[in-house]
Design a protein around this motif. Structure first.
Motif: not given
Length: 680
Positions: A485-498, A525-535
């Motif tokens: 999500t746009i304002d969420g935290q990316v903490c877990e290692e597998h998510l950081k890798f992704a 297609r299901k991913i919120d790429l806008t949030a991803y680009f912000v993160q």
């Protein structure tokens, strides 16, 4: 294929930042250290413990190198090239020379001037970008009288660290030496350069496939030419180069101008390899015997001689067998006997067989010893390890790295590392194994990875397919990114890798005609790429160019990031949906971050890399040339930023235009429109 101009733009930006940086005299060396490839030095933390020759081995080679160096009497030929095929201990020789020379107590100076250990798996060490800077920093430390002159060069022009390597060579090494005046009284130092063949000149190798990297042969020749240039200035330096005897390296060094200043040493031809291996084997077997219950009279001369004969004089073979024996759940004597009783014969000329037949047969033997119940998972994990090379850093630790693979592939945690335990002879499974926590490779030696790629049918009924590993990791990344999500935290290692690596994996992904690409297209297609680009912009510790890749040829029908010249005729609608999603997400991303409140609060204009400015410039060109619907919306967003944050708008405009190069008129036009009341 992406343009190489991007990296030039990036370097130009960094140069601009550096040129505006004031460096006091006392901080110059620290600044140089910061920009050095410290992991490439012989005593770096990443290389600890460094590979060294087994005590009592390679003595002839070490003596030859020491005799050539001469300590207080410079050698006639200032370059020595030590070459040998993979697995013959070149890096161990380089490390042993470094340690031995530095430990000399009878000299009033440190004979080791500088070292650089290239390694293709390490982003910091697989490129020549920091080669000269790293040598200069070490020379400033090892030659104290040189330090003030190197400091002065950095202080006078900090941007020199971003100049061409040939310019750096003159400004940071040659000119400072000349500033010393008479050099005859300066003791000559040894510069050790190991693994020239490991230099692939790709700071982006972890994200780009090889065909996008600069020609590896050319960059290795460039490194050699830099060394030749240094020796040609009659500095108190001599150079020990170690590499595989790649044809282009051999041809260049044996050319007239290089040959005249180079002494060549064939590691395979020098010394008694069988004697060295026998010394190693006897010591290691004796150590194993001490751990056996009751200390039986083992191994006996017959076993020692059979083992030594089996190695064919190949130290890598011997060390791999020793690790294979070290299984806490099996009898090491029986594991050795199984290898010695196998039907294969050692190659009489192992170094010149293609591939190393005895070593590869040993790898087959190690694989054959694996329980059948583990083989399916083992093959999958090996596919993923090969797929993740250049993407998954082991600096987090081996267990966390394996857990990332497990999470992305849908396995219970620890299932992957447990399946690989029978391969402990060839794959690191513990952070205590030879400093593996600092080692960016799962493999003890690159020859096992090369073996897996050359002979993918590792079991009679199973074939290793790296693309399957790429697909599984990519699918896992895309599923993980659903949580972004746009304002969420990316903490877990597998998510950081992704977040960091899915773009690189997408570029590696090459589905065959039998593969169905639709699941991955639907997942994207299901991913919120806008949030991803912000993160990706503000949430990562290191600069990522993922958005830059996604923006390349965004409106081109076949060259865009989604398609990349692949045939998706069976799912054309899904491809179009994914591409529209990417375009729409890019527009929403730029509108989001250009909002005056967001832009000011996140201080995007101060990011010390050309990331956002370059991304915005590329996007402005794309939507201008194709007059995309996003064009009007971006101009309006810029106008709003101008009205509410005029100073920030001006700063942004200046920086975007700095990287616009040939596209400057297009970008200037959009900023001009933003200053007008009506877009039309």
């Amino acid at each position: 294929m992406p343009s190489a101009s991007y990296f030039k733009k990036a370097r130009y930006f960094v140069a601009n930042v550096i040129s505006n940086t004031y460096i006091s005299k006392g901080d110059a060396l620290q600044y140089l250290h910061k920009h050095s490839a410290t992991s490439a030095m012989h005593d770096s933390e990443e290389r600890y413990p460094p590979p060294l020759c087994h005590e009592g081995t390679r003595e002839v080679v070490i003596s030859r190198i020491e005799a050539w160096y001469g300590f207080e009497v410079p050698p006639t030929k200032k370059v020595m090239w030590v070459h040998a095929p993979a697995g013959y201990g070149k890096t161990a020789v380089a490390g042993t020379i470094s340690k031995k020379l530095e430990s000399r107590m009878d000299l009033e100076f440190n004979p080791v001037g500088a070292t650089f250990f290239f390694w293709r798996s390490s982003p910091e060490r697989n490129s020549p970008a920091r080669f000269i800077i790293t040598l200069a920093y070490q020379l400033a430390i090892s030659i104290p009288e040189l330090a003030p002159h190197i400091e002065a060069a950095v202080k006078q022009n900090p941007m020199v660290l971003n100049k061409a390597l040939e310019v750096q060579l003159m400004k940071l090494i040659v000119d400072p030496f000349r500033s010393l005046g008479e050099l005859e009284d300066v003791p000559h130092r040894l510069v050790i350069v190991d693994g020239v063949d490991e230099c692939i000149n790709s700071d982006q190798e972890s994200r780009v496939e090889k065909q996008y990297a600069e020609d590896q042969e050319g960059v290795q020749i460039r490194v050699l030419d830099l060394i030749f240039s240094l020796q040609s200035h009659n500095l108190p330096l001599c150079f020990l180069i170690l590499s595989r005897p790649e044809p282009w390296i051999r041809q260049h060094i044996e050319s007239g101008f290089f040959r005249a200043v180079t002494e060549t040493l064939d590691l395979y031809q020098v010394g008694d390899h069988v004697k060295d291996v026998e010394k190693f084997v006897r010591d290691e077997l004796a150590q194993i015997a001490e751990s056996l219950e009751g200390r039986p009279p083992w191994p006996g001369e017959d076993i020692v001689q059979r083992f030594v004969w089996r190695t064919g004089g190949h130290m890598l073979y011997a060390s791999t067998v020793i690790r294979h024996m070290a299984d806490p759940y099996d009898d090491p004597r029986q594991r050795l006997e199984d290898i010695l009783n196998s039907e294969s014969n050692p190659a009489s000329d192992l170094a010149h067989s293609t591939p190393f037949s005895s070593l590869h047969e040993l790898y087959h033997q190690v694989l054959r010893s694996c329980p059948r119940t583990h083989r399916t998972i083992m093959v999958r994990v090996l596919e993923e390890i090969l797929a993740a090379r250049g993407h998954l850093s082991l600096k987090m630790g081996l267990h966390p790295a394996f857990n990332v693979l497990d999470r992305l592939s849908g396995r219970p945690l620890n299932r992957g590392i447990n399946a690989l335990r029978p391969l402990h002879a060839v794959i690191r499974l513990s952070d205590q194994d030879d400093g593996s926590c600092n080692n960016p490779s799962f493999f003890y030696h690159s020859s096992f990875a090369e073996f897996l790629e050359a002979e993918p049918q590792i079991f009679p009924d199973m074939t290793l397919n790296v693309q399957k590993g790429v697909s599984r990791l990519l699918a896992g990344c895309l599923e993980s990114l659903l949580a972004i999500t746009i304002d969420g935290q990316v903490c877990e290692e597998h998510l950081k890798f992704a977040v960091r690596e899915w773009v690189g994996l997408w570029q590696k992904w090459r589905p065959s005609e039998e593969d169905d690409p639709s699941p991955l297209l639907k997942a994207l297609r299901k991913i919120d790429l806008t949030a991803y680009f912000v993160q990706n912009l503000i949430g990562q510790d290191t600069w990522s160019i993922n958005l830059w890749w996604c923006l390349q040829d965004l409106y081109h029908p076949t060259q865009n990031f989604i398609v990349r010249d692949m045939s998706f005729s069976a799912c054309a609608t899904l491809v179009e949906d994914a591409l529209l999603h990417l375009r729409s997400s890019a527009e929403k991303f730029f509108l989001h971050v250009l909002h005056p409140d967001y832009f000011a609060s996140h201080r995007l204009y101060t990011i010390p890399v050309p990331q956002f400015a370059d991304d915005l410039g590329i996007y402005m060109v794309q939507i201008s040339e194709h007059r995309a619907p996003a064009f009007d919306n971006v101009v309006k967003a810029l106008r709003c930023l101008l009205e509410e944050q005029r100073e920030l708008f001006g700063e942004l405009e200046q920086r975007v235009l700095l990287y616009s190069w040939g596209d400057r008129p297009v970008i200037e036009n959009m900023f001009m429109l933003a200053r007008q009341k009506d877009i039309s």
